[in-house]
Design a protein around this motif. Structure first.
Motif, PDB file in Angstrom:
ATOM      1  N   SER A  42      66.013  13.363  64.808  1.00  0.00           N
ATOM      2  CA  SER A  42      67.012  13.736  65.814  1.00  0.00           C
ATOM      3  C   SER A  42      66.433  14.685  66.859  1.00  0.00           C
ATOM      4  N   TYR A  43      65.408  15.468  66.484  1.00  0.00           N
ATOM      5  CA  TYR A  43      64.809  16.441  67.398  1.00  0.00           C
ATOM      6  C   TYR A  43      63.637  15.853  68.189  1.00  0.00           C
ATOM      7  N   TRP A  44      63.418  14.557  68.087  1.00  0.00           N
ATOM      8  CA  TRP A  44      62.262  13.930  68.714  1.00  0.00           C
ATOM      9  C   TRP A  44      62.362  13.932  70.232  1.00  0.00           C
ATOM     10  N   LEU A  45      61.202  14.176  70.875  1.00  0.00           N
ATOM     11  CA  LEU A  45      61.062  14.030  72.321  1.00  0.00           C
ATOM     12  C   LEU A  45      59.767  13.261  72.583  1.00  0.00           C
ATOM     13  N   PRO A  46      59.742  12.394  73.579  1.00  0.00           N
ATOM     14  CA  PRO A  46      58.543  11.572  73.832  1.00  0.00           C
ATOM     15  C   PRO A  46      57.443  12.360  74.538  1.00  0.00           C
ATOM     16  N   LEU A  47      56.582  12.995  73.787  1.00  0.00           N
ATOM     17  CA  LEU A  47      55.491  13.783  74.348  1.00  0.00           C
ATOM     18  C   LEU A  47      54.292  12.900  74.665  1.00  0.00           C
ATOM     19  N   TYR A  48      53.544  13.287  75.683  1.00  0.00           N
ATOM     20  CA  TYR A  48      52.296  12.604  75.989  1.00  0.00           C
ATOM     21  C   TYR A  48      51.228  12.929  74.947  1.00  0.00           C
ATOM     22  N   GLY A  49      51.347  14.077  74.320  1.00  0.00           N
ATOM     23  CA  GLY A  49      50.317  14.532  73.388  1.00  0.00           C
ATOM     24  C   GLY A  49      49.377  15.542  74.008  1.00  0.00           C
ATOM     25  N   SER A  50      49.813  16.161  75.093  1.00  0.00           N
ATOM     26  CA  SER A  50      48.976  17.165  75.752  1.00  0.00           C
ATOM     27  C   SER A  50      49.834  18.328  76.225  1.00  0.00           C
ATOM     28  N   MET A  51      49.175  19.425  76.504  1.00  0.00           N
ATOM     29  CA  MET A  51      49.825  20.637  76.971  1.00  0.00           C
ATOM     30  C   MET A  51      48.962  21.247  78.064  1.00  0.00           C
ATOM     31  N   CYS A  52      49.559  21.672  79.146  1.00  0.00           N
ATOM     32  CA  CYS A  52      48.825  22.293  80.249  1.00  0.00           C
ATOM     33  C   CYS A  52      49.189  23.775  80.317  1.00  0.00           C
ATOM     34  N   CYS A  53      48.199  24.595  80.567  1.00  0.00           N
ATOM     35  CA  CYS A  53      48.450  26.026  80.689  1.00  0.00           C
ATOM     36  C   CYS A  53      47.246  26.702  81.327  1.00  0.00           C
ATOM     37  N   ARG A  54      47.422  27.965  81.662  1.00  0.00           N
ATOM     38  CA  ARG A  54      46.316  28.794  82.118  1.00  0.00           C
ATOM     39  C   ARG A  54      46.058  29.824  81.027  1.00  0.00           C
ATOM     40  N   LEU A  55      44.839  29.841  80.518  1.00  0.00           N
ATOM     41  CA  LEU A  55      44.452  30.762  79.453  1.00  0.00           C
ATOM     42  C   LEU A  55      43.390  31.701  80.007  1.00  0.00           C
ATOM     43  N   ALA A  56      43.741  32.956  80.161  1.00  0.00           N
ATOM     44  CA  ALA A  56      42.838  33.953  80.739  1.00  0.00           C
ATOM     45  C   ALA A  56      42.564  35.055  79.724  1.00  0.00           C
ATOM     46  N   VAL A  57      41.354  35.627  79.807  1.00  0.00           N
ATOM     47  CA  VAL A  57      40.939  36.672  78.874  1.00  0.00           C
ATOM     48  C   VAL A  57      40.301  37.821  79.651  1.00  0.00           C
ATOM     49  N   GLN A  58      40.628  39.024  79.257  1.00  0.00           N
ATOM     50  CA  GLN A  58      40.011  40.221  79.826  1.00  0.00           C
ATOM     51  C   GLN A  58      39.475  41.094  78.690  1.00  0.00           C
ATOM     52  N   PRO A  59      38.188  40.981  78.358  1.00  0.00           N
ATOM     53  CA  PRO A  59      37.609  41.898  77.370  1.00  0.00           C
ATOM     54  C   PRO A  59      37.641  43.330  77.906  1.00  0.00           C
ATOM     55  N   ARG A  60      37.758  44.288  77.017  1.00  0.00           N
ATOM     56  CA  ARG A  60      37.830  45.681  77.462  1.00  0.00           C
ATOM     57  C   ARG A  60      36.555  46.129  78.158  1.00  0.00           C
ATOM     58  N   CYS A  61      35.425  45.524  77.804  1.00  0.00           N
ATOM     59  CA  CYS A  61      34.178  45.898  78.461  1.00  0.00           C
ATOM     60  C   CYS A  61      34.188  45.508  79.933  1.00  0.00           C
ATOM     61  N   MET A  62      35.130  44.620  80.320  1.00  0.00           N
ATOM     62  CA  MET A  62      35.235  44.210  81.715  1.00  0.00           C
ATOM     63  C   MET A  62      36.266  45.017  82.489  1.00  0.00           C
ATOM     64  N   THR A  63      37.121  45.743  81.790  1.00  0.00           N
ATOM     65  CA  THR A  63      38.204  46.462  82.466  1.00  0.00           C
ATOM     66  C   THR A  63      38.166  47.973  82.262  1.00  0.00           C
ATOM     67  N   GLN A  64      37.451  48.442  81.244  1.00  0.00           N
ATOM     68  CA  GLN A  64      37.443  49.868  80.934  1.00  0.00           C
ATOM     69  C   GLN A  64      36.036  50.453  81.027  1.00  0.00           C
ATOM     70  N   GLN A  65      35.994  51.756  81.262  1.00  0.00           N
ATOM     71  CA  GLN A  65      34.719  52.473  81.306  1.00  0.00           C
ATOM     72  C   GLN A  65      34.151  52.563  79.892  1.00  0.00           C
ATOM     73  N   MET A  66      32.952  52.017  79.711  1.00  0.00           N
ATOM     74  CA  MET A  66      32.333  52.008  78.392  1.00  0.00           C
ATOM     75  C   MET A  66      31.399  53.195  78.170  1.00  0.00           C
ATOM     76  N   MET A  67      30.948  53.813  79.261  1.00  0.00           N
ATOM     77  CA  MET A  67      30.067  54.979  79.166  1.00  0.00           C
ATOM     78  C   MET A  67      30.058  55.673  80.513  1.00  0.00           C
ATOM     79  N   GLY A  68      29.957  56.981  80.504  1.00  0.00           N
ATOM     80  CA  GLY A  68      29.883  57.742  81.744  1.00  0.00           C
ATOM     81  C   GLY A  68      29.101  59.023  81.547  1.00  0.00           C
TER      82      GLY A  68
END
Length: 462
Positions: free
Chosen positions: A263-289
């Motif tokens: 009853s909950y079925w929907l006709p999916l293509y079998g794929s999903m689209c999205c934007r997946l972004a990552v920000q490691p802390r070494c790229m955004t924060q001061q690691m040494m000063g």
């Protein structure tokens, strides 16, 4: 160390207790609902709370097992070269979630056949963090299931696994309080016969949130909900990892559950689209000063310039004054620090109290070396350790350290106006001081007050 572990255990236990209270409130809420939209939202809350409880319990179990393993003494033969270095954490953000649908031509273009409508939402889990999207009503007038939520996980490791689950529920059934189990029991009893049907109906009269049982005997193994009302089912899922990260809108494969008979079925293509972004802390924060002396390339070997250096992202930023960092003043010198950079500590400079650090990069086939000077060997050790850690973080986060990916943080939710058509039952129940309580089957003021308190806590935590 033990105090830290105990605090973490206590924190997770508090989360479990909180979600159990929310789950109990959702059960009472579901039993009280008589309107379709309210019941679907309540069932969604119940599914989300149950998933969080299971995730928190699994995390607590993993922590207990890790503590036991740390207390087990190692044999000398087990000892070997082990690198205790750990990569930095990072943010993982998923947005612009789109799931295409594949309707039949007769359904979409000719608008023929029964208008099948489902309520869907996504659960997203990374480690102990679980978020849910808004609920969307889907029928054949839509070509894509679209979720506008931007969801950010703040404590991800490079080996993260982001599980995305799509849940669906047929929205056309009658969700009056207690109607679903009774209707199912009636249909089954008519086909099973009078004697078996009578036992079945008796077994399918559970209390709120209680498992379906047969008068204290063994539980009846039938696929029926333990709480009256709608029930969401897992329709599709996928798991995203570091290899899927790319600073663009991409398509990922889905694993589909169920079939057209559901009853909950929907006709999916079998794929999903999205934007997946990552920000490691070494790229955004001061690691040494700290303060360093820099020798100008190709200049007088005796000429040094004192700078305040910041190691961050793919550069060593050198400022004339420490205050310039907070003031966002342009650095006087920028030295590249990336996966191709070579760094070495030279012998102690006879003309200086400190020690030199040489940083070499290639620009257009030509090698350029900057020489840094520290105040002491201890400072040199700290800087070299920071550089090695930075290189290690880059090697673990891979493509996420090539350039800083942009994460559009979600704007805070604006409180919706309180109207009778509001989807949230909490807002519907808030003005219960009025004589009219249309659509609610609440017999006890104490129960309604408890539900309002639970819902208020739930919505304020979201």
């Amino acid at each position: 160390m033990n105090n830290s572990r105990n605090l973490r255990d206590s924190d997770i236990q508090k989360k479990i207790d909180h979600e159990i209270r929310m789950r109990d409130g959702a059960c009472k809420l579901l039993a009280a609902c008589s309107q379709r939209d309210q019941a679907l939202e309540a069932a969604k809350s119940l599914q989300t709370c149950s998933t969080r409880i299971m995730a928190y319990m699994s995390e607590l179990q993993r922590m207990k097992e890790a503590q036991v393993m740390q207390n087990v003494p190692r044999r000398s033969s087990d000892a070997g070269p082990m690198d205790d270095r750990l990569p930095c954490k990072g943010k993982v953000a998923i947005s612009d979630l789109r799931i295409p649908l594949m309707w039949k031509d007769t359904e979409y273009f000719k608008n023929k056949g029964e208008l099948h409508r489902c309520a869907v939402f996504c659960l997203l889990q990374l480690g102990g963090e679980i978020f849910d999207t808004d609920m969307v009503i889907v029928d054949r007038t839509l070509t894509d299931i679209c979720f506008d939520n931007t969801i950010v996980f703040n404590e991800a490791s490079p080996g993260f696994e982001l599980r995305v689950e799509l849940y669906s529920c047929c929205s056309e059934d009658d969700y009056s309080a207690g109607s679903t189990p009774r209707k199912l029991a009636s249909k089954l009893s008519s086909s099973l016969g009078r004697s078996a049907g009578k036992k079945l109906r008796a077994a399918m009269e559970p209390g709120a949130c209680s498992p379906v049982s047969n008068g204290g005997a063994a539980p009846l193994l039938l696929p029926v909900p333990s709480v009256p009302g709608p029930k969401y089912h897992l329709l599709a899922h996928t798991t995203l990892s570091l290899s899927h990260v790319q600073d663009s809108f991409r398509t990922h494969d889905l694993t589909i559950s169920g079939n057209e008979e559901c009853s909950y079925w929907l006709p999916l293509y079998g794929s999903m689209c999205c934007r997946l972004a990552v920000q490691p802390r070494c790229m955004t924060q001061q690691m040494m000063g700290g303060w360093l002396k820099v020798k100008q390339c190709g200049g007088d070997p005796q000429t040094w310039t004192k700078v305040y250096a910041i190691l961050k992202a793919t550069s060593l930023f050198c400022y004339q004054r420490q205050e310039d960092v907070e003031a966002n003043v342009e650095p006087a010198l920028t030295i590249g620090i990336n996966k191709e950079t070579r760094i070495r500590a030279s012998e102690k400079d006879p003309l200086s109290k400190g020690q030199n650090i040489c940083i070499s990069n290639r620009y257009g086939g030509e090698e350029v070396t900057h020489t840094l000077n520290t105040e002491s060997r201890e400072d040199t050790h700290h800087w070299m350790e920071a550089f090695w850690q930075h290189f290690y973080d880059m090697s673990q986060w891979k493509q996420c350290c090539d350039d800083l990916m942009k994460i559009e943080l979600p704007s805070p939710r604006k409180p919706a106006p309180i109207t009778p058509k509001q989807g949230s039952l909490y807002h519907e129940m808030a003005p219960l001081s009025t004589p009219s309580c249309e659509g609610l089957l609440l017999q006890d003021n104490a129960v309604s007050a408890e539900i309002r308190a639970l819902l208020s806590s739930y919505y304020s935590d979201r």
